[in-house]
Design an enzyme around this catalytic site. Structure first.
Site, PDB file in Angstrom:
ATOM      1  N   HIS A 189       0.854  -1.186   0.000  1.00 46.68           N
ATOM      2  CA  HIS A 189       0.000   0.000   0.000  1.00 46.68           C
ATOM      3  C   HIS A 189       0.881   1.224   0.000  1.00 46.68           C
ATOM      4  O   HIS A 189       1.949   1.211   0.616  1.00 46.68           O
ATOM      5  CB  HIS A 189      -0.901   0.008   1.244  1.00 46.68           C
ATOM      6  CG  HIS A 189      -2.065   0.918   1.106  1.00 46.68           C
ATOM      7  ND1 HIS A 189      -1.968   2.267   1.348  1.00 46.68           N
ATOM      8  CD2 HIS A 189      -3.338   0.691   0.698  1.00 46.68           C
ATOM      9  CE1 HIS A 189      -3.144   2.818   1.109  1.00 46.68           C
ATOM     10  NE2 HIS A 189      -3.987   1.890   0.710  1.00 46.68           N
ATOM     11  N   ASP A 210      -8.029  -4.982  -0.359  1.00 43.55           N
ATOM     12  CA  ASP A 210      -8.522  -5.639  -1.569  1.00 43.55           C
ATOM     13  C   ASP A 210      -8.303  -7.142  -1.549  1.00 43.55           C
ATOM     14  O   ASP A 210      -9.001  -7.883  -2.225  1.00 43.55           O
ATOM     15  CB  ASP A 210      -7.812  -5.082  -2.809  1.00 43.55           C
ATOM     16  CG  ASP A 210      -8.209  -3.655  -3.039  1.00 43.55           C
ATOM     17  OD1 ASP A 210      -9.410  -3.375  -2.972  1.00 43.55           O
ATOM     18  OD2 ASP A 210      -7.325  -2.825  -3.263  1.00 43.55           O
TER      19      ASP A 210
HETATM   20  N1  ACO Z   1       4.382  -7.542  -5.135  1.00 42.73           N
HETATM   21  C1  ACO Z   1       5.726  -7.572  -5.227  1.00 42.73           C
HETATM   22  N2  ACO Z   1       6.533  -6.527  -4.956  1.00 42.73           N
HETATM   23  C2  ACO Z   1       5.959  -5.377  -4.590  1.00 42.73           C
HETATM   24  C3  ACO Z   1       4.562  -5.246  -4.476  1.00 42.73           C
HETATM   25  C4  ACO Z   1       3.758  -6.383  -4.748  1.00 42.73           C
HETATM   26  N3  ACO Z   1       2.433  -6.333  -4.652  1.00 42.73           N
HETATM   27  N4  ACO Z   1       4.250  -3.991  -4.081  1.00 42.73           N
HETATM   28  C5  ACO Z   1       5.395  -3.341  -3.954  1.00 42.73           C
HETATM   29  N5  ACO Z   1       6.452  -4.173  -4.260  1.00 42.73           N
HETATM   30  C6  ACO Z   1       7.887  -3.853  -4.170  1.00 42.73           C
HETATM   31  C7  ACO Z   1       8.332  -2.970  -5.313  1.00 42.73           C
HETATM   32  O1  ACO Z   1       8.821  -3.749  -6.408  1.00 42.73           O
HETATM   33  C8  ACO Z   1       9.430  -2.160  -4.655  1.00 42.73           C
HETATM   34  O2  ACO Z   1      10.591  -2.970  -4.554  1.00 42.73           O
HETATM   35  P1  ACO Z   1      12.048  -2.294  -4.610  1.00 42.73           P
HETATM   36  O3  ACO Z   1      12.140  -1.413  -3.395  1.00 42.73           O
HETATM   37  O4  ACO Z   1      12.974  -3.454  -4.577  1.00 42.73           O
HETATM   38  O5  ACO Z   1      12.086  -1.538  -5.906  1.00 42.73           O
HETATM   39  C9  ACO Z   1       8.919  -1.937  -3.233  1.00 42.73           C
HETATM   40  O6  ACO Z   1       8.049  -3.057  -2.975  1.00 42.73           O
HETATM   41  C10 ACO Z   1       8.124  -0.644  -3.049  1.00 42.73           C
HETATM   42  O7  ACO Z   1       7.107  -0.622  -4.036  1.00 42.73           O
HETATM   43  P2  ACO Z   1       6.535   0.684  -4.728  1.00 42.73           P
HETATM   44  O8  ACO Z   1       5.911   0.323  -6.028  1.00 42.73           O
HETATM   45  O9  ACO Z   1       7.594   1.752  -4.704  1.00 42.73           O
HETATM   46  O10 ACO Z   1       5.436   1.104  -3.674  1.00 42.73           O
HETATM   47  P3  ACO Z   1       4.287   2.142  -3.931  1.00 42.73           P
HETATM   48  O11 ACO Z   1       3.966   2.707  -2.603  1.00 42.73           O
HETATM   49  O12 ACO Z   1       4.614   3.076  -5.043  1.00 42.73           O
HETATM   50  O13 ACO Z   1       3.087   1.219  -4.484  1.00 42.73           O
HETATM   51  C11 ACO Z   1       1.191  -0.183  -4.609  1.00 42.73           C
HETATM   52  C12 ACO Z   1       2.016   0.818  -3.754  1.00 42.73           C
HETATM   53  C13 ACO Z   1       0.845   0.459  -5.962  1.00 42.73           C
HETATM   54  C14 ACO Z   1      -0.116  -0.463  -3.871  1.00 42.73           C
HETATM   55  C15 ACO Z   1       2.023  -1.480  -4.807  1.00 42.73           C
HETATM   56  O14 ACO Z   1       2.340  -2.071  -3.565  1.00 42.73           O
HETATM   57  C16 ACO Z   1       1.303  -2.494  -5.710  1.00 42.73           C
HETATM   58  O15 ACO Z   1       1.438  -2.433  -6.930  1.00 42.73           O
HETATM   59  N6  ACO Z   1       0.515  -3.458  -5.103  1.00 42.73           N
HETATM   60  C17 ACO Z   1      -0.247  -4.389  -5.885  1.00 42.73           C
HETATM   61  C18 ACO Z   1      -1.540  -3.751  -6.367  1.00 42.73           C
HETATM   62  C19 ACO Z   1      -2.540  -3.537  -5.241  1.00 42.73           C
HETATM   63  O16 ACO Z   1      -2.798  -4.415  -4.431  1.00 42.73           O
HETATM   64  N7  ACO Z   1      -3.142  -2.320  -5.232  1.00 42.73           N
HETATM   65  C20 ACO Z   1      -4.169  -1.955  -4.257  1.00 42.73           C
HETATM   66  C21 ACO Z   1      -3.729  -0.844  -3.386  1.00 42.73           C
HETATM   67  S1  ACO Z   1      -4.877  -0.538  -2.115  1.00 42.73           S
HETATM   68  C22 ACO Z   1      -6.096   0.396  -2.833  1.00 42.73           C
HETATM   69  O17 ACO Z   1      -5.965   1.041  -3.854  1.00 42.73           O
HETATM   70  C23 ACO Z   1      -7.359   0.387  -2.114  1.00 42.73           C
END
Ligand code: ACO
Length: 428
Positions: free
Chosen positions: A305, A362
């Site tokens: 998140h 979710d």
């Molecule tokens: N699976 C695997 N790796 C992940 C995931 C995931 N679901 N989410 C984040 N990471 C990793 C990234 O690759 C990154 O790794 P790094 O530091 O080695 O580069 C690190 O964790 C940080 O991730 P970011 O993308 O920078 O985090 P951000 O805060 O921008 O993104 C997000 C948050 C978009 C929710 C992300 O975690 C994601 O894509 N999750 C999956 C989609 C999801 O479940 N979305 C629902 C969100 S809740 C809502 O909208 C109600």
């Protein structure tokens, strides 16, 4: 004297006022930065940017806190109906019995859709994605309710339009669902209460009696989704609303933003991911490895998140509701076993632990919707129904703020510098 921070730019020291929120959170007020220095701030994805002050929702992602108007989400989920929470978000206080009855009565007065609007819904192909239909039909309400077009500037219209949308968005969703099933829509019966009425409109013709406990669990789910401060769709609502666009176009924009798979679309993607794992033989560990592989774009849907970097307090409550519903409906689903396996594996895996990637709201809501019989492509529509009062409250708060400006961010241009036009025949 109020606090200031000092910023030195090109030998000049600038005093930047510090704004402190009611929970002690701090911000630098940079509104005169460009005027004073010629500089702007650059913040891709608005990770560190406060776009407004707001008195609606407080969340602390590090501590896993979520409060609406000061009330902890845990207490509201335990004690309040969704419609009561909707009132709280929009009007700033928990309603007493009289206030609630008046609000409910106003909502209930919009329990039928205009005939022309029903005909519009009936024109959509039954295989259309319901989120596209929700957005377009919500926008179309502007044609049927011209008396609310001045709601951005007129407080009385604003409050009427809020009750109208609280009543009609769920009817639009259920009406289209019935059409996709080749069935006649079921009329709204608001005396059942928000969530039971919705489930009744969706399923009563299919011989499914709406269970009280299941309806209550859905009400809790909606409450958990009701607001989440300046997330992507709420910010979209504020940006659109800042131009004084009409309320229907504004909320339609929120619906569109929510549709994206990194936002509300994630609950649909969770289920699709679980089905994909099941089809591939159920080996979820393989998918954990894919999610960790930086050369693979696969991510574990429903994990992580933007602001909750510890745990999502809503996920804890929702997990309980998930257990209640599955127990009540006697559902044993292999997808659920995969979900549990993924959750356990990820929680003990270094990659996820180090990055604080926990199951988000979710992850469980997708499983609940499946158990209720909601088709997968309607999962994000369920999120719309829950988030609607939050969008309305964010919009109302902005429209009531006389200092609110039209949203107009700046940029740092990185394209070509000035160059001369070349006629087509001379181009390489
Ligand atoms: N699976 C695997 N790796 C992940 C995931 C995931 N679901 N989410 C984040 N990471 C990793 C990234 O690759 C990154 O790794 P790094 O530091 O080695 O580069 C690190 O964790 C940080 O991730 P970011 O993308 O920078 O985090 P951000 O805060 O921008 O993104 C997000 C948050 C978009 C929710 C992300 O975690 C994601 O894509 N999750 C999956 C989609 C999801 O479940 N979305 C629902 C969100 S809740 C809502 O909208 C109600």
């Amino acid at each position: 004297m109020s606090e200031v921070a000092k910023l030195e730019i090109e030998g000049k020291v600038l005093e930047i006022p510090i704004i402190t929120g009611s929970e002690g959170e701090k911000a630098l007020d940079i509104k005169s930065l460009r005027k004073d220095t010629g500089y702007i701030t650059l913040d891709n994805g608005f990770v560190n940017t406060g776009s407004c002050t707001s008195a609606i929702t407080f969340l602390d992602g590090e501590k896993g806190i979520l409060r609406y108007r000061g009330y902890p989400i845990e207490q509201l989920a335990e004690n309040s109906k969704f419609l009561e929470v909707s009132y709280l978000l929009n009007f700033g206080k928990l309603p007493n019995t009289k206030e609630f009855n008046i609000f409910e009565e106003k909502v209930n007065s919009f329990a039928t859709l205009p005939e022309g609007l029903k005909k519009i819904i009936d024109q959509y192909p039954t295989n259309a994605h319901p989120m596209g239909v929700m957005s377009a039909v919500t926008s179309s309400l502007a044609a049927f309710y011209p008396e609310f077009l001045d709601a951005p500037l007129d407080g009385a219209q604003r409050e009427r339009a809020i009750t109208q949308l609280m009543a009609q968005v769920k009817i639009i969703a259920a009406h289209f669902y019935k059409r996709t099933q080749g069935k006649e829509p079921v009329a709204s019966d608001p005396s059942l209460g928000f969530s039971k009425d919705f489930l009744n409109m969706m399923f009563s013709e299919e011989g499914k009696e709406v269970d009280e406990e299941v309806a209550k669990a859905l009400d809790v789910l909606f409450t958990l989704h009701a607001d989440h401060e300046q997330n992507c769709s709420a910010s979209t609502v504020r940006v659109i609303g800042s131009s004084q666009a009409n309320i229907f176009a504004t909320i339609a924009g929120g619906i569109d933003a929510l549709w994206g798979q990194l936002h509300g679309g994630a609950n649909q993607r969770v289920l699709e991911m679980l089905e994909e794992i099941q089809k591939a033989g159920g080996d979820y560990k393989k998918f954990i490895s894919k999610a960790k592989d930086k050369n693979d774009s696969f991510r574990l849907m429903g994990f992580g998140h933007r602001v909750y970097k510890n745990f999502d307090p809503r996920a804890t409550i929702i997990k309980k509701q998930c257990d209640i519903i599955l127990e009540k409906l006697k559902i044993e689903d292999p997808l659920l076993d995969i979900a549990r396996g993924l959750e356990e594996e990820a929680r003990s895996d270094d990659y996820f632990v180090k990055r604080n990637l926990y199951p988000n709201v979710d992850f469980y809501s997708g499983i609940i919707y499946k158990a209720l019989g909601i088709p997968t492509n309607m999962f994000t529509v369920m999120f719309v129904l829950g988030r609607l009062p939050g969008w309305l409250a964010q919009w109302k708060e902005m429209r009531e703020d006389v200092t609110a400006k039209i949203a107009r961010p700046r940029q740092i241009y990185t394209g070509e510098r000035e160059r001369d036009y070349v006629p087509m025949m001379d181009r390489k």
